[in-house]
Motif scaffolding. Structure first.
Motif, mmCIF file in Angstrom:
data_model
loop_
_atom_site.group_PDB
_atom_site.id
_atom_site.type_symbol
_atom_site.label_atom_id
_atom_site.label_comp_id
_atom_site.label_asym_id
_atom_site.label_seq_id
_atom_site.Cartn_x
_atom_site.Cartn_y
_atom_site.Cartn_z
ATOM 1 N N SER A 119 0.846 -1.191 0.000
ATOM 2 C CA SER A 119 0.000 0.000 0.000
ATOM 3 C C SER A 119 0.879 1.238 0.000
ATOM 4 O O SER A 119 1.930 1.266 0.647
ATOM 5 N N GLY A 120 0.433 2.262 -0.716
ATOM 6 C CA GLY A 120 1.166 3.522 -0.762
ATOM 7 C C GLY A 120 0.826 4.410 0.414
ATOM 8 O O GLY A 120 0.083 4.027 1.321
ATOM 9 N N HIS A 130 -0.804 7.285 0.181
ATOM 10 C CA HIS A 130 -2.064 7.983 -0.036
ATOM 11 C C HIS A 130 -3.192 6.972 -0.272
ATOM 12 O O HIS A 130 -2.943 5.835 -0.667
ATOM 13 N N HIS A 190 -5.921 4.886 -2.004
ATOM 14 C CA HIS A 190 -6.055 4.307 -3.341
ATOM 15 C C HIS A 190 -4.723 4.234 -4.090
ATOM 16 O O HIS A 190 -4.710 4.184 -5.317
ATOM 17 N N GLU A 191 -3.617 4.244 -3.358
ATOM 18 C CA GLU A 191 -2.294 4.186 -3.980
ATOM 19 C C GLU A 191 -1.632 2.860 -3.616
ATOM 20 O O GLU A 191 -1.771 2.375 -2.497
ATOM 21 N N GLU A 192 -0.923 2.308 -4.587
ATOM 22 C CA GLU A 192 -0.206 1.051 -4.362
ATOM 23 C C GLU A 192 1.159 1.146 -5.033
ATOM 24 O O GLU A 192 1.301 1.762 -6.089
ATOM 25 N N TRP A 193 2.159 0.543 -4.406
ATOM 26 C CA TRP A 193 3.510 0.546 -4.946
ATOM 27 C C TRP A 193 3.852 -0.854 -5.436
ATOM 28 O O TRP A 193 3.731 -1.838 -4.719
ATOM 29 N N VAL A 213 4.452 3.509 -9.039
ATOM 30 C CA VAL A 213 3.352 3.974 -8.195
ATOM 31 C C VAL A 213 2.073 3.985 -9.030
ATOM 32 O O VAL A 213 2.045 4.554 -10.118
ATOM 33 N N HIS A 266 -2.221 4.620 -8.919
ATOM 34 C CA HIS A 266 -3.409 5.149 -8.244
ATOM 35 C C HIS A 266 -4.622 4.397 -8.780
ATOM 36 O O HIS A 266 -4.802 4.290 -9.997
ATOM 37 N N TRP A 267 -5.458 3.889 -7.874
ATOM 38 C CA TRP A 267 -6.630 3.098 -8.255
ATOM 39 C C TRP A 267 -7.902 3.921 -8.202
ATOM 40 O O TRP A 267 -8.146 4.646 -7.243
ATOM 41 N N GLY A 304 -6.331 0.943 -12.525
ATOM 42 C CA GLY A 304 -5.208 1.681 -11.974
ATOM 43 C C GLY A 304 -4.548 2.535 -13.030
ATOM 44 O O GLY A 304 -4.580 2.212 -14.221
ATOM 45 N N VAL A 348 1.274 6.582 -11.821
ATOM 46 C CA VAL A 348 1.547 7.951 -11.399
ATOM 47 C C VAL A 348 2.984 8.301 -11.728
ATOM 48 O O VAL A 348 3.267 9.337 -12.315
#
Length: 92
Positions: free
Chosen positions: A50-51, A53, A55-58, A72, A74-75, A80, A83
């Motif tokens: 999880s990122g 922010h 809805h963010e995932e790495w 990165v 953003h969902w 997705g 970013v």
């Protein structure tokens, strides 16, 4: 060039637009020859976390201009959007 869409490891669609790729290259020109690896990391990441922010995932994959490549995403629902992407020496 139209946006590239890939099916992530969980089957959800992830989009890399030309605008986002241009952003990546402005900030990290060393990735100019690594677009294919960015897409591969989205398809089959070595690690996902999880990122910072909502809805963010790495996504992490090995290789590229450093030990790891971080992408990165953003969902928005099941879709997705990339970013940014950059090299990392270690995982978070």
């Amino acid at each position: 060039m139209s946006p590239e869409r890939v099916a992530g490891a969980d089957g959800h669609t992830i989009v890399l637009t030309e605008e986002r790729w241009a952003h990546v290259l402005r900030r990290h020109p060393e990735l100019a020859h690594w677009r294919g690896l960015v897409l591969e990391v989205l398809r089959s990441p070595a690690h996902r976390v999880s990122g910072r922010h909502a809805h963010e995932e790495w996504f992490y994959g090995r290789g590229g201009p450093s030990r790891w490549l971080k992408v990165v995403v953003h969902w928005e629902g099941a879709t997705g959007s990339v970013v940014t992407a950059f090299g990392r020496r270690s995982l978070p």
